[in-house]
Design an enzyme around this catalytic site. Structure first.
Site: not given
Ligand SMILES: C=C(O[C@@H]1C=C(C(=O)O)C=C[C@H]1O)C(=O)O
Length: 418
Positions: A401, A268, A172, A224
């Protein structure tokens, strides 16, 4: 009466008493964020935790700390709370200091603690907090805007990552992109921050505003946490796997169903939970991991598990930061290889994006992860959004996203004038 006029009146009453080295005052409840535009110091640090009903406003700097000196200070100064922020790349921009003027709001009351330093020695509390030369706040529409990387370059980055997965070099990797907005004059930083704060009251678990100087500030509205440490009780989260919110209840539930059952999203998220568990197991007793919880933010939903335990007292709070950061929620797996590949693929250092940020004290420390963030530098505003990439990730989906993750800022920027 507004918070500002109330506090000003109270501070004028006590001005004459501020002569000792450390002075503490308690006020009835006021909102610390309302005071921000009036802060008169160059350095301003604001941290708010919804998890703990805690907010903290630090003005000026009284003493800087090297990482190696932090624990000894905390051991001997149980009432003091230090500011902590580090870049994603550890040790390249560590900021740890005792502020000169420190307001803490907890359980409905606000305490001011003052540590005099040479720089602001002659200021009285009402002077340091109230910069009276405030002009009408205004931020015009941006004049130019850049995607970095552009979408075709992003597709190449995702390709590079997929190549690493197929060669089994990585499992990942989290990659991010930026939108950079340029204005015709330096951005009024506290004004922008307050707009973003007001527009996103339900979007974040932690809010950070770190004004490093008169031209530069970092803002994060992050869901987070790296951890909360109360005494020896540690709580952290494994947060990864994202999906949009629905436009109505039914579509929202369908999306949540996909979030909980998609193989890719499960993978993930599990990578993150497993990595955190492996890191913490040697330093925690009574480790527990909650069942899956959907974290619903107004603009996105995530998979989350809460991890708790009791920290063995051989581990210091800074060792804990070093141990946990970066989790594969913002880094990758295997850890060391992912760090190297992130820099290779992204080409630039991340700086404070996705770095640890929060407060440290003897009884209570809370460190958030600086995502859902933006950096103001003079007339430029950079907004960050990242996403976890695993085998099977598609560039277009991840582009959307990462765009969604920038929404808390974009919706304010696109209002054109503040
Ligand atoms: C890396 C980020 O978010 C992270 C990545 C996520 C994912 O890949 O689904 C979800 C939440 C966070 O841990 C960000 O918002 O920049």
């Amino acid at each position: 009466m507004t918070a500002v006029s109330f506090l000003k009146k109270e501070l004028q009453k006590i001005d004459s008493q501020v002569s000792q080295k450390i002075t503490t005052f308690t006020f009835p409840d006021i909102s610390l964020v309302d005071l921000l535009p009036f802060a008169a110091t160059e350095e301003v640090f604001f941290f708010e935790s919804k998890e703990e009903d805690f907010s903290y406003l630090a003005l000026g700097k009284s003493k800087f700390f090297l990482k190696s000196d932090v624990q000894e200070f905390l051991d001997h100064n149980p009432e003091d709370i230090l500011v902590f922020q580090d870049s994603f790349e550890e040790n390249s921009a560590t900021l740890c200091y005792l502020p000169e003027w420190c307001l803490v709001r907890r359980n409905g009351s606000v305490t001011l603690r003052v540590h005099h330093s040479l720089e602001y020695q002659s200021y009285s509390p009402s002077n340091i907090i109230f910069n009276l030369s405030i002009w009408e706040s205004f931020l015009g529409p941006w004049i130019s805007y850049e995607e970095r990387p552009e979408s075709d370059e992003w597709a190449k980055m995702i390709n590079d990552a997929n190549r690493l997965f197929s060669r089994s070099e990585l499992e990942k990797i989290v990659l991010h992109r930026k939108k950079i907005f340029t204005y015709d004059s330096p951005i009024e930083m506290t004004v922008l921050f307050r707009e973003v704060y007001e527009a996103n009251k339900n979007s974040s678990h932690f809010t950070v505003y770190n004004q490093l100087n008169y031209m530069e500030a970092f803002i994060s509205l992050t869901p987070e946490r790296l951890f909360t440490l109360k005494g020896q009780n540690l709580e952290t989260v494994s947060l990864a796997g994202s999906i949009a919110r629905g436009t109505d209840e039914e579509s929202d539930r369908e999306l949540e169903e996909r979030l909980t059952t998609s193989d890719k999203l499960i993978r993930e998220h599990n990578i993150v939970t497993k990595a955190i568990e492996e890191k913490l197991r040697p330093v925690l007793s009574e480790l527990t991991i909650s069942p899956l919880i959907t974290m619903k933010l107004p603009y996105i939903q995530h998979r989350q598990a809460v991890i708790k335990g009791v920290l063995k007292d051989t581990t210091t709070v800074l060792e804990l930061i070093e141990l946990l950061h970066p989790t594969p929620a913002v880094g990758g797996i295997p850890h060391d290889k992912a760090k190297v590949k992130i820099l290779e693929i992204e080409k630039e250092k991340r700086g404070y994006y996705a770095g640890p940020v929060g407060v440290l004290s003897q009884k209570f420390s809370e460190i958030a992860v600086g995502i859902r963030s933006a950096l103001i530098l003079g007339p430029n505003l950079t907004v960050y959004g990242g996403a976890g990439i695993v085998a099977g990730s598609e560039a277009e989906e991840e582009w959307i996203e990462t765009g969604t993750k920038m929404q808390p800022f974009i919706k304010v920027i696109n209002k054109s004038t503040l």
